[in-house]
Design an enzyme around this catalytic site. Structure first.
Site, PDB file in Angstrom:
ATOM      1  CE  LYS A 127      -1.870   1.536   4.089  1.00 27.78           C
ATOM      2  NZ  LYS A 127      -1.529   2.928   4.401  1.00 27.78           N
TER       3      LYS A 127
ATOM      4  CB  CYS B 236      -4.774   6.279  11.133  1.00 23.53           C
ATOM      5  SG  CYS B 236      -4.707   4.930  10.012  1.00 23.53           S
TER       6      CYS B 236
ATOM      7  N   PRO C 104       0.971  16.584  11.182  1.00 23.86           N
ATOM      8  CG  PRO C 104       2.883  17.351  12.278  1.00 23.86           C
ATOM      9  CD  PRO C 104       1.794  16.326  12.369  1.00 23.86           C
TER      10      PRO C 104
HETATM   11  C1  EPZ Z   1       4.028   6.885   6.352  1.00 26.88           C
HETATM   12  O1  EPZ Z   1       3.222   7.910   6.930  1.00 26.88           O
HETATM   13  C2  EPZ Z   1       3.112   5.683   6.205  1.00 26.88           C
HETATM   14  N1  EPZ Z   1       2.014   6.011   5.295  1.00 26.88           N
HETATM   15  C3  EPZ Z   1       2.562   5.290   7.578  1.00 26.88           C
HETATM   16  O2  EPZ Z   1       1.772   4.109   7.408  1.00 26.88           O
HETATM   17  C4  EPZ Z   1       3.743   4.949   8.493  1.00 26.88           C
HETATM   18  O3  EPZ Z   1       3.263   4.663   9.779  1.00 26.88           O
HETATM   19  C5  EPZ Z   1       4.694   6.152   8.559  1.00 26.88           C
HETATM   20  O4  EPZ Z   1       5.115   6.518   7.228  1.00 26.88           O
HETATM   21  C6  EPZ Z   1       5.948   5.854   9.371  1.00 26.88           C
HETATM   22  O5  EPZ Z   1       6.624   4.776   8.813  1.00 26.88           O
HETATM   23  C7  EPZ Z   1       2.253   5.991   3.953  1.00 26.88           C
HETATM   24  O6  EPZ Z   1       3.345   5.700   3.512  1.00 26.88           O
HETATM   25  C8  EPZ Z   1       1.089   6.305   3.073  1.00 26.88           C
HETATM   26  P1  EPZ Z   1       5.998  10.264   8.553  1.00 26.88           P
HETATM   27  P2  EPZ Z   1       3.771   9.424   7.006  1.00 26.88           P
HETATM   28  O7  EPZ Z   1       5.889  11.506   7.753  1.00 26.88           O
HETATM   29  O8  EPZ Z   1       4.482   9.763   5.759  1.00 26.88           O
HETATM   30  C9  EPZ Z   1       5.800  13.482  12.005  1.00 26.88           C
HETATM   31  C10 EPZ Z   1      -0.105   2.745   7.684  1.00 26.88           C
HETATM   32  O9  EPZ Z   1      -0.646   2.226   8.678  1.00 26.88           O
HETATM   33  N2  EPZ Z   1       5.807  14.474  10.920  1.00 26.88           N
HETATM   34  O10 EPZ Z   1       7.257   9.466   8.511  1.00 26.88           O
HETATM   35  O11 EPZ Z   1       2.647  10.292   7.446  1.00 26.88           O
HETATM   36  C11 EPZ Z   1       4.477  12.714  12.050  1.00 26.88           C
HETATM   37  O12 EPZ Z   1       3.512  13.466  12.772  1.00 26.88           O
HETATM   38  C12 EPZ Z   1       0.364   4.179   7.735  1.00 26.88           C
HETATM   39  O13 EPZ Z   1       0.100   2.153   6.583  1.00 26.88           O
HETATM   40  C13 EPZ Z   1       5.918  15.817  11.246  1.00 26.88           C
HETATM   41  O14 EPZ Z   1       6.016  16.197  12.417  1.00 26.88           O
HETATM   42  O15 EPZ Z   1       4.813   9.279   8.204  1.00 26.88           O
HETATM   43  C14 EPZ Z   1       4.850  11.441  12.750  1.00 26.88           C
HETATM   44  O16 EPZ Z   1       4.880  11.670  14.142  1.00 26.88           O
HETATM   45  C15 EPZ Z   1       0.100   4.827   9.087  1.00 26.88           C
HETATM   46  N3  EPZ Z   1       5.896  16.737  10.246  1.00 26.88           N
HETATM   47  C16 EPZ Z   1       6.286  11.183  12.253  1.00 26.88           C
HETATM   48  O17 EPZ Z   1       6.764  12.436  11.743  1.00 26.88           O
HETATM   49  C17 EPZ Z   1       5.788  16.380   8.928  1.00 26.88           C
HETATM   50  O18 EPZ Z   1       5.806  17.261   8.048  1.00 26.88           O
HETATM   51  C18 EPZ Z   1       6.347  10.144  11.139  1.00 26.88           C
HETATM   52  O19 EPZ Z   1       5.613  10.640  10.073  1.00 26.88           O
HETATM   53  C19 EPZ Z   1       5.672  15.009   8.614  1.00 26.88           C
HETATM   54  C20 EPZ Z   1       5.689  14.068   9.624  1.00 26.88           C
END
Ligand code: EPZ
Length: 426
Positions: A24, A122, A128
């Site tokens: 996915k 979710c 953010p």
């Molecule tokens: C991706 O989400 C995945 N989704 C998530 O899978 C996965 O849990 C996550 O990466 C971590 O591996 C997709 O790939 C579509 P992040 P993403 O940006 O990109 C913070 C699932 O169940 N953050 O690495 O949203 C954020 O709040 C889903 O398949 C900021 O603060 O993850 C989080 O605490 C859930 N500012 C952390 O970083 C930003 O601009 C990780 O987020 C971006 C993120």
């Protein structure tokens, strides 16, 4: 969305062989990448899940044509974004798929404009996109973010050296998608290293981009004038792989998984001990045989190659029956504990202290009615239902369809007593 009831009668061992579908979290950025060219892009081995269906609807809202066909495994999607007359992602669709935030990059790269709304997905605490915005501004985009909306525009993106405060997966993907058509060189420092980033880099290179270092902490991109269409088979889903490995352990089964990349779930496999648990892995297969209880673990979730946050809930479900007490710290998302209360209702012994879970193994879980409040919590409850005594009814099962293609049929084929009833949308 229709609400689905999952009804599981626990106690059967999972036995047999399944092929794991495409990832996915590789398909969603690949669909965004297809907007970067007016030519036809074909994605193979795509799982038929809700998040993919919604992303396809979003691309069609923007003006792309998407043909959905059956494939040997899963779906084949043919995307043709000859031109993109619209640049506004409808709020109701944004609500349901957070990953639409990485449409910013391709829209700015292709048409110089993008309007998104607060990303949904979710409920994992605040989601953010400040790191996305900061990087795109460094590349020349003018971006206003107020009342949950994002208005972005640019004449032409230019390359920049961008240091990510946190190795965000989505921000890394967004900046890769923006950099490939930008003027000059873009360097992303402290980039995410997930396998899905590597897969996106391979896809972009196949389209004629120059991406180097995907999978490492520093990604260098030389912008080009235009990209071509291509055909790409996405990598297998490492989170579905890990979820099924845990299902075999919890039901003391004998399961062979085909079409997988064992290295992508190494951090899980290394943590599954216990004299009754035997795991073998080859080039593209994993075999799990479990006779006894899982050994307890102490771990924290981390960016790849650390233990993935998406497997935290399924792992905790397995640890509720481990031979001892475990400690699991969630360091990626603030509120990723929606599985805890329902697991306790099923008889688990779990304590939440800040960002850490203390799980004391119990002899058995017992079936009852529980609610799935997000995708991976839903998966955890399915695993618990497979191992529990009696019948488990999971409300909100439609959450599971967001990330697992026909999981009920797949589990039935392995001997589980699982049925799904669609209810009128609540
Ligand atoms: C991706 O989400 C995945 N989704 C998530 O899978 C996965 O849990 C996550 O990466 C971590 O591996 C997709 O790939 C579509 P992040 P993403 O940006 O990109 C913070 C699932 O169940 N953050 O690495 O949203 C954020 O709040 C889903 O398949 C900021 O603060 O993850 C989080 O605490 C859930 N500012 C952390 O970083 C930003 O601009 C990780 O987020 C971006 C993120």
């Amino acid at each position: 969305m229709d609400r689905h009831l999952w009804i599981i009668r626990g106690g059967d061992r999972l036995e047999g062989e399944v092929r794991v579908p495409g990832a996915k979290n590789a398909v969603l950025p690949a669909l965004a990448a297809a907007l970067l060219t007016p030519e036809r892009c074909v994605l193979r081995q795509v799982p038929d899940i809700t998040d993919v269906r919604i992303m396809v609807e979003i691309l069609e809202t923007l003006g792309a044509r998407v043909e959905v066909a059956g494939d040997v495994h899963g779906l084949a999607l043919a995307v043709e974004a000859r031109d993109l007359p619209h640049h506004r992602v409808p709020p109701d669709k944004m609500e349901r798929v957070r990953s639409s935030s990485f449409l910013l990059g391709p829209l700015l790269a292709r048409v110089g404009r993008a309007t998104l709304f607060s990303p949904g997905g979710c409920d994992l605490g605040p989601r953010p996109i400040d790191l996305h915005v900061k990087g795109l501004r460094a590349m020349g985009a003018r971006i206003d973010t107020e009342d949950g909306g994002v208005q972005a525009q640019v004449d032409r993106l230019h390359g920049a050296q961008i240091h990510l405060d946190y190795p965000s997966v989505g921000a890394t993907e967004n900046l890769m998608l923006a950099g490939v058509l930008a003027e000059g060189t873009t360097v992303i420092i402290n980039a995410a290293r997930e396998p899905e980033i590597v897969d996106l880099g391979i896809l972009l290179d196949r389209m004629g981009a120059h991406v180097r270092g995907a999978g490492t902490s520093t990604i260098r991109i030389e912008g080009v004038a235009r990209l071509a269409g291509t055909e790409h088979t996405v990598i297998p889903d490492r989170i579905v792989t890990g979820t099924l490995v845990l299902a075999a352990v919890m039901t003391r089964g004998d399961l062979r998984l085909r079409g997988v990349i064992p290295d992508h779930v190494r951090s899980l496999l290394m943590n599954l001990g216990g004299e009754g648990v035997h795991i073998e892995a080859g080039e593209d297969w994993i075999r799990v045989r479990a006779r006894g209880r899982l050994a307890p673990v102490r771990l924290r979730t981390l960016p790849y190659p650390g233990f993935p946050t998406d497997l935290q809930a399924p792992l905790v479900a397995a640890l509720t029956l481990a031979d001892g007490s475990s400690r699991v710290r969630e360091t990626i998302f603030t509120r990723r504990f929606a599985h805890v209360e329902p697991l306790i209702r099923m008889g688990a012994s779990i304590e939440v202290k800040g960002d850490e879970l203390f799980v004391a193994g119990v002899r058995a879980l017992r079936g009852t009615t529980v609610e799935a409040r997000d995708l991976r919590a839903g998966a955890a409850l399915v695993l618990a239902g497979l191992a529990a005594e009696g019948e488990t009814v999971i409300r909100g099962g439609e959450q599971i369809d967001r990330g697992y293609a026909a999981l009920d049929r797949l589990l039935q084929s392995l001997g589980a007593k699982v049925s799904v009833k669609a209810r009128e949308s609540a």
